[in-house]
Design a protein around this motif. Sequence first.
Motif, PDB file in Angstrom:
ATOM      1  N   VAL A  56       0.831  -1.209   0.000  1.00 37.94           N
ATOM      2  CA  VAL A  56       0.000   0.000   0.000  1.00 37.94           C
ATOM      3  C   VAL A  56       0.868   1.263   0.000  1.00 37.94           C
ATOM      4  CG1 VAL A  56      -1.741   1.305   1.296  1.00 37.94           C
ATOM      5  CG2 VAL A  56      -1.997  -1.178   0.984  1.00 37.94           C
ATOM      6  N   PRO A  57       1.769   1.456   0.974  1.00 36.08           N
ATOM      7  CA  PRO A  57       2.602   2.663   0.920  1.00 36.08           C
ATOM      8  C   PRO A  57       3.553   2.663  -0.273  1.00 36.08           C
ATOM      9  CG  PRO A  57       3.280   1.260   2.738  1.00 36.08           C
ATOM     10  CD  PRO A  57       2.013   0.684   2.194  1.00 36.08           C
ATOM     11  N   LEU A  58       3.982   1.479  -0.709  1.00 40.34           N
ATOM     12  CA  LEU A  58       4.862   1.401  -1.877  1.00 40.34           C
ATOM     13  C   LEU A  58       4.152   1.945  -3.116  1.00 40.34           C
ATOM     14  CD1 LEU A  58       7.580   0.569  -3.017  1.00 40.34           C
ATOM     15  CD2 LEU A  58       6.718  -1.778  -3.191  1.00 40.34           C
ATOM     16  N   ALA A  59       2.907   1.562  -3.319  1.00 36.23           N
ATOM     17  CA  ALA A  59       2.132   2.077  -4.453  1.00 36.23           C
ATOM     18  C   ALA A  59       1.871   3.571  -4.306  1.00 36.23           C
ATOM     19  CB  ALA A  59       0.818   1.312  -4.592  1.00 36.23           C
ATOM     20  N   ALA A  60       1.604   4.016  -3.087  1.00 28.69           N
ATOM     21  CA  ALA A  60       1.365   5.450  -2.864  1.00 28.69           C
ATOM     22  C   ALA A  60       2.613   6.262  -3.193  1.00 28.69           C
ATOM     23  CB  ALA A  60       0.921   5.694  -1.415  1.00 28.69           C
ATOM     24  N   VAL A  61       3.759   5.779  -2.756  1.00 30.32           N
ATOM     25  CA  VAL A  61       5.021   6.483  -3.037  1.00 30.32           C
ATOM     26  C   VAL A  61       5.277   6.515  -4.543  1.00 30.32           C
ATOM     27  CG1 VAL A  61       7.539   6.343  -2.764  1.00 30.32           C
ATOM     28  CG2 VAL A  61       6.047   6.125  -0.775  1.00 30.32           C
ATOM     29  N   ARG A  62       5.048   5.409  -5.225  1.00 32.79           N
ATOM     30  CA  ARG A  62       5.227   5.389  -6.686  1.00 32.79           C
ATOM     31  C   ARG A  62       4.284   6.389  -7.354  1.00 32.79           C
ATOM     32  NH1 ARG A  62       8.208   4.325 -11.403  1.00 32.79           N
ATOM     33  NH2 ARG A  62       6.689   4.224 -13.072  1.00 32.79           N
ATOM     34  N   THR A  63       3.042   6.451  -6.890  1.00 36.05           N
ATOM     35  CA  THR A  63       2.083   7.395  -7.463  1.00 36.05           C
ATOM     36  C   THR A  63       2.555   8.829  -7.285  1.00 36.05           C
ATOM     37  OG1 THR A  63       0.273   5.852  -6.977  1.00 36.05           O
ATOM     38  CG2 THR A  63      -0.334   8.131  -7.454  1.00 36.05           C
ATOM     39  N   ILE A  64       3.033   9.141  -6.111  1.00 33.79           N
ATOM     40  CA  ILE A  64       3.444  10.513  -5.797  1.00 33.79           C
ATOM     41  C   ILE A  64       4.733  10.890  -6.525  1.00 33.79           C
ATOM     42  CG2 ILE A  64       4.269  12.015  -3.927  1.00 33.79           C
ATOM     43  CD1 ILE A  64       2.257  10.347  -2.100  1.00 33.79           C
ATOM     44  N   LEU A  65       5.704  10.016  -6.514  1.00 31.68           N
ATOM     45  CA  LEU A  65       7.008  10.339  -7.109  1.00 31.68           C
ATOM     46  C   LEU A  65       7.108   9.984  -8.596  1.00 31.68           C
ATOM     47  CD1 LEU A  65       9.410   9.255  -4.227  1.00 31.68           C
ATOM     48  CD2 LEU A  65       8.649  11.569  -4.820  1.00 31.68           C
ATOM     49  N   GLY A  66       6.208   9.140  -9.060  1.00 38.60           N
ATOM     50  CA  GLY A  66       6.202   8.785 -10.477  1.00 38.60           C
ATOM     51  C   GLY A  66       7.468   8.088 -10.910  1.00 38.60           C
ATOM     52  N   GLU A  67       7.929   8.412 -12.088  1.00 38.27           N
ATOM     53  CA  GLU A  67       9.079   7.736 -12.688  1.00 38.27           C
ATOM     54  C   GLU A  67      10.393   7.976 -11.951  1.00 38.27           C
ATOM     55  OE1 GLU A  67       9.203   8.508 -16.874  1.00 38.27           O
ATOM     56  OE2 GLU A  67       7.258   7.549 -17.195  1.00 38.27           O
ATOM     57  N   ARG A  68      10.409   8.932 -11.030  1.00 40.18           N
ATOM     58  CA  ARG A  68      11.621   9.123 -10.223  1.00 40.18           C
ATOM     59  C   ARG A  68      11.992   7.849  -9.486  1.00 40.18           C
ATOM     60  NH1 ARG A  68      12.362  13.158  -6.074  1.00 40.18           N
ATOM     61  NH2 ARG A  68      14.388  12.189  -6.154  1.00 40.18           N
ATOM     62  N   THR A  69      10.969   7.022  -9.163  1.00 36.46           N
ATOM     63  CA  THR A  69      11.257   5.785  -8.429  1.00 36.46           C
ATOM     64  C   THR A  69      12.068   4.796  -9.252  1.00 36.46           C
ATOM     65  OG1 THR A  69       9.110   4.867  -9.064  1.00 36.46           O
ATOM     66  CG2 THR A  69       9.234   5.963  -6.918  1.00 36.46           C
ATOM     67  N   ASP A  70      12.225   5.067 -10.545  1.00 37.94           N
ATOM     68  CA  ASP A  70      13.054   4.211 -11.394  1.00 37.94           C
ATOM     69  C   ASP A  70      14.511   4.656 -11.423  1.00 37.94           C
ATOM     70  OD1 ASP A  70      10.909   2.552 -12.168  1.00 37.94           O
ATOM     71  OD2 ASP A  70      10.324   3.980 -13.721  1.00 37.94           O
ATOM     72  N   GLU A  71      14.809   5.819 -10.874  1.00 37.02           N
ATOM     73  CA  GLU A  71      16.190   6.294 -10.822  1.00 37.02           C
ATOM     74  C   GLU A  71      16.987   5.369  -9.906  1.00 37.02           C
ATOM     75  OE1 GLU A  71      15.971  10.368  -9.530  1.00 37.02           O
ATOM     76  OE2 GLU A  71      14.801  10.968 -11.306  1.00 37.02           O
ATOM     77  N   PRO A  72      18.167   4.933 -10.345  1.00 34.16           N
ATOM     78  CA  PRO A  72      18.923   3.920  -9.596  1.00 34.16           C
ATOM     79  C   PRO A  72      19.110   4.220  -8.109  1.00 34.16           C
ATOM     80  CG  PRO A  72      19.938   4.291 -11.723  1.00 34.16           C
ATOM     81  CD  PRO A  72      18.850   5.335 -11.583  1.00 34.16           C
ATOM     82  N   GLU A  73      19.481   5.443  -7.766  1.00 32.79           N
ATOM     83  CA  GLU A  73      19.724   5.760  -6.357  1.00 32.79           C
ATOM     84  C   GLU A  73      18.435   5.665  -5.539  1.00 32.79           C
ATOM     85  OE1 GLU A  73      21.044   9.538  -3.646  1.00 32.79           O
ATOM     86  OE2 GLU A  73      22.035   9.304  -5.586  1.00 32.79           O
ATOM     87  N   LEU A  74      17.356   6.195  -6.083  1.00 29.24           N
ATOM     88  CA  LEU A  74      16.085   6.144  -5.371  1.00 29.24           C
ATOM     89  C   LEU A  74      15.548   4.714  -5.311  1.00 29.24           C
ATOM     90  CD1 LEU A  74      13.814   7.406  -3.842  1.00 29.24           C
ATOM     91  CD2 LEU A  74      12.868   8.243  -5.998  1.00 29.24           C
TER      92      LEU A  74
END
Length: 180
Positions: free
Chosen positions: A104-122
Motif C-alpha cells: 500500500v505505501p509502496l504504491a502510494a510512493v510510486r504514485t506521488i514520485l512517479g518515474e523518479r522511483t526508477d532512478e537507480p539511487e532512489l
Amino acid sequence: MWHDIKKRLATSYPVFGRLEYGLTDGLSSSDFLQAVTLVVTWERKQNRRVAGVACKRRDLLGLPLDDFRRVAPQVADAFEWVGEFLNRQCIVRSADLPYRTQLVPLAAVRTILGERTDEPELLERIVRWYWCGVLGEMYGGSTESRFTRDVEQLIAWAQGSGAHPTRSLKRPSSPTALTA
C-alpha cells in the motif's frame, strides 16, 4: 472499476492474487482504496488543507468521489510498477509475499514520485526500505500509522529533505528474523 483493475493486475502479476479464488484473494479493494487515500491526503497536506497524511477508516469513507476518480488510475498504474518491483525481488506468487500490507505505501510512493522511483539511487533506497520492513517485521501488526509515516518519510528521504525512514531501516527486531 475495482474488478477491472484487479483482473489486470492479477493477470500480469500473480503476486496480487489468483482470480480463480475471487477478488478477495491477495490485493484487496481496501488495500487499493488505502493507497488512493494516502495519495489524496498527501496532496492535501502539500496544499496545507489537512494536517497530515492519513488512511484510517474515516479517511477512506470521507474520500471525495472526484478525488478517487482522479487518482485511482494513477494508483492502478503504480500497482503495476509494484508488481514489476516484486518480480525483480523474486517475489512472484502471493504465497511468496511476506506482507501484502507493505504494498500500500509502496504504491502510494510510486504514485506521488512517479518515474523518479526508477532512478537507480532512489530505487536502491526503496529496495532497502522494502527489505528492512520485511526483515524488521514492520508490517506484521497494525499498519495505518505505519503507512502514513512511511509515505511521508520515504518521500522526504527521496527528495533529499529528510533522514532515512525511522525504524524501517534499522536492524531486524528479532535475532531469528534472518534465519527463520
